[in-house]
Design a protein around this motif. Structure first.
Motif, PDB file in Angstrom:
ATOM      1  N   THR A  17       0.859  -1.182   0.000  1.00  0.00           N
ATOM      2  CA  THR A  17       0.000   0.000   0.000  1.00  0.00           C
ATOM      3  C   THR A  17       0.898   1.235   0.000  1.00  0.00           C
ATOM      4  O   THR A  17       2.105   1.155   0.296  1.00  0.00           O
ATOM      5  CB  THR A  17      -0.892   0.030   1.256  1.00  0.00           C
ATOM      6  N   ASP A  18       0.318   2.365  -0.310  1.00  0.00           N
ATOM      7  CA  ASP A  18       1.087   3.616  -0.272  1.00  0.00           C
ATOM      8  C   ASP A  18       1.644   3.868   1.122  1.00  0.00           C
ATOM      9  O   ASP A  18       2.792   4.293   1.271  1.00  0.00           O
ATOM     10  CB  ASP A  18       0.222   4.805  -0.710  1.00  0.00           C
ATOM     11  N   ASP A  19       0.847   3.598   2.147  1.00  0.00           N
ATOM     12  CA  ASP A  19       1.304   3.813   3.523  1.00  0.00           C
ATOM     13  C   ASP A  19       2.464   2.885   3.879  1.00  0.00           C
ATOM     14  O   ASP A  19       3.447   3.314   4.494  1.00  0.00           O
ATOM     15  CB  ASP A  19       0.159   3.603   4.511  1.00  0.00           C
ATOM     16  N   ALA A  20       2.364   1.604   3.508  1.00  0.00           N
ATOM     17  CA  ALA A  20       3.428   0.646   3.807  1.00  0.00           C
ATOM     18  C   ALA A  20       4.707   1.019   3.055  1.00  0.00           C
ATOM     19  O   ALA A  20       5.808   0.959   3.616  1.00  0.00           O
ATOM     20  CB  ALA A  20       2.989  -0.773   3.452  1.00  0.00           C
ATOM     21  N   TYR A  21       4.576   1.406   1.787  1.00  0.00           N
ATOM     22  CA  TYR A  21       5.752   1.787   1.012  1.00  0.00           C
ATOM     23  C   TYR A  21       6.388   3.054   1.573  1.00  0.00           C
ATOM     24  O   TYR A  21       7.620   3.163   1.663  1.00  0.00           O
ATOM     25  CB  TYR A  21       5.396   1.973  -0.458  1.00  0.00           C
ATOM     26  N   GLY A  22       5.556   3.993   2.012  1.00  0.00           N
ATOM     27  CA  GLY A  22       6.078   5.215   2.619  1.00  0.00           C
ATOM     28  C   GLY A  22       6.869   4.914   3.880  1.00  0.00           C
ATOM     29  O   GLY A  22       7.931   5.494   4.121  1.00  0.00           O
ATOM     30  N   ARG A  23       6.356   3.989   4.690  1.00  0.00           N
ATOM     31  CA  ARG A  23       7.068   3.604   5.916  1.00  0.00           C
ATOM     32  C   ARG A  23       8.391   2.929   5.577  1.00  0.00           C
ATOM     33  O   ARG A  23       9.416   3.192   6.207  1.00  0.00           O
ATOM     34  CB  ARG A  23       6.184   2.663   6.747  1.00  0.00           C
ATOM     35  N   LEU A  24       8.389   2.088   4.563  1.00  0.00           N
ATOM     36  CA  LEU A  24       9.617   1.432   4.129  1.00  0.00           C
ATOM     37  C   LEU A  24      10.633   2.467   3.646  1.00  0.00           C
ATOM     38  O   LEU A  24      11.825   2.386   3.955  1.00  0.00           O
ATOM     39  CB  LEU A  24       9.296   0.415   3.027  1.00  0.00           C
ATOM     40  N   ARG A  25      10.175   3.455   2.906  1.00  0.00           N
ATOM     41  CA  ARG A  25      11.078   4.503   2.408  1.00  0.00           C
ATOM     42  C   ARG A  25      11.650   5.332   3.559  1.00  0.00           C
ATOM     43  O   ARG A  25      12.820   5.701   3.547  1.00  0.00           O
ATOM     44  CB  ARG A  25      10.359   5.426   1.406  1.00  0.00           C
ATOM     45  N   ARG A  26      10.813   5.636   4.554  1.00  0.00           N
ATOM     46  CA  ARG A  26      11.311   6.398   5.712  1.00  0.00           C
ATOM     47  C   ARG A  26      12.365   5.602   6.480  1.00  0.00           C
ATOM     48  O   ARG A  26      13.362   6.162   6.937  1.00  0.00           O
ATOM     49  CB  ARG A  26      10.157   6.821   6.622  1.00  0.00           C
ATOM     50  N   LEU A  27      12.142   4.293   6.620  1.00  0.00           N
ATOM     51  CA  LEU A  27      13.155   3.449   7.258  1.00  0.00           C
ATOM     52  C   LEU A  27      14.445   3.459   6.439  1.00  0.00           C
ATOM     53  O   LEU A  27      15.546   3.515   6.988  1.00  0.00           O
ATOM     54  CB  LEU A  27      12.652   2.015   7.422  1.00  0.00           C
ATOM     55  N   ASN A  28      14.307   3.426   5.115  1.00  0.00           N
ATOM     56  CA  ASN A  28      15.484   3.459   4.251  1.00  0.00           C
ATOM     57  C   ASN A  28      16.203   4.802   4.381  1.00  0.00           C
ATOM     58  O   ASN A  28      17.436   4.851   4.401  1.00  0.00           O
ATOM     59  CB  ASN A  28      15.101   3.189   2.804  1.00  0.00           C
ATOM     60  N   ASP A  29      15.444   5.887   4.476  1.00  0.00           N
ATOM     61  CA  ASP A  29      16.072   7.206   4.671  1.00  0.00           C
ATOM     62  C   ASP A  29      16.871   7.235   5.974  1.00  0.00           C
ATOM     63  O   ASP A  29      17.935   7.841   6.043  1.00  0.00           O
ATOM     64  CB  ASP A  29      15.015   8.308   4.696  1.00  0.00           C
ATOM     65  N   GLN A  30      16.352   6.572   6.996  1.00  0.00           N
ATOM     66  CA  GLN A  30      17.010   6.562   8.299  1.00  0.00           C
ATOM     67  C   GLN A  30      18.219   5.627   8.331  1.00  0.00           C
ATOM     68  O   GLN A  30      19.264   5.971   8.869  1.00  0.00           O
ATOM     69  CB  GLN A  30      16.019   6.152   9.379  1.00  0.00           C
ATOM     70  N   TRP A  31      18.081   4.432   7.755  1.00  0.00           N
ATOM     71  CA  TRP A  31      19.109   3.403   7.899  1.00  0.00           C
ATOM     72  C   TRP A  31      19.905   3.130   6.632  1.00  0.00           C
ATOM     73  O   TRP A  31      20.943   2.461   6.692  1.00  0.00           O
ATOM     74  CB  TRP A  31      18.479   2.096   8.393  1.00  0.00           C
ATOM     75  N   ALA A  32      19.434   3.565   5.471  1.00  0.00           N
ATOM     76  CA  ALA A  32      20.143   3.402   4.194  1.00  0.00           C
ATOM     77  C   ALA A  32      20.514   1.949   3.910  1.00  0.00           C
ATOM     78  O   ALA A  32      21.611   1.644   3.457  1.00  0.00           O
ATOM     79  CB  ALA A  32      21.384   4.296   4.138  1.00  0.00           C
TER      80      ALA A  32
END
Length: 76
Positions: A17-32
């Motif tokens: 979902t858009d929400d799940a993908y957004g959360r995944l992207r935010r985690l990626n922004d934080q942890w790379a």
């Protein structure tokens, strides 16, 4: 210290979902770590950070709202 590379031999396509993908992207922004490694860390360590009763309740709520998909056919 030389770092090890974690091989990821299993490949699959996942729809989010858009929400799940957004959360995944935010985690990626934080942890790379990238989507694949983030999912590995989350799923392999789920029991370390998720309360089993709360997780069970979340899955039951999801199934109550959306139902459970039928079992995949052989080869899917």
């Amino acid at each position: 210290m030389k770092r090890k590379r974690l091989p990821l031999p299993k490949r699959f396509s996942a729809a989010l979902t858009d929400d799940a993908y957004g959360r995944l992207r935010r985690l990626n922004d934080q942890w790379a770590l990238g989507n694949n490694y983030l999912l590995v860390v989350l799923l392999e360590n789920l029991d370390r950070f998720a309360d089993p009763q709360k997780l069970d309740a979340v899955f039951r709520e999801f199934i109550d709202e959306y139902g459970a998909p039928s079992a995949p056919k052989a080869g899917d």
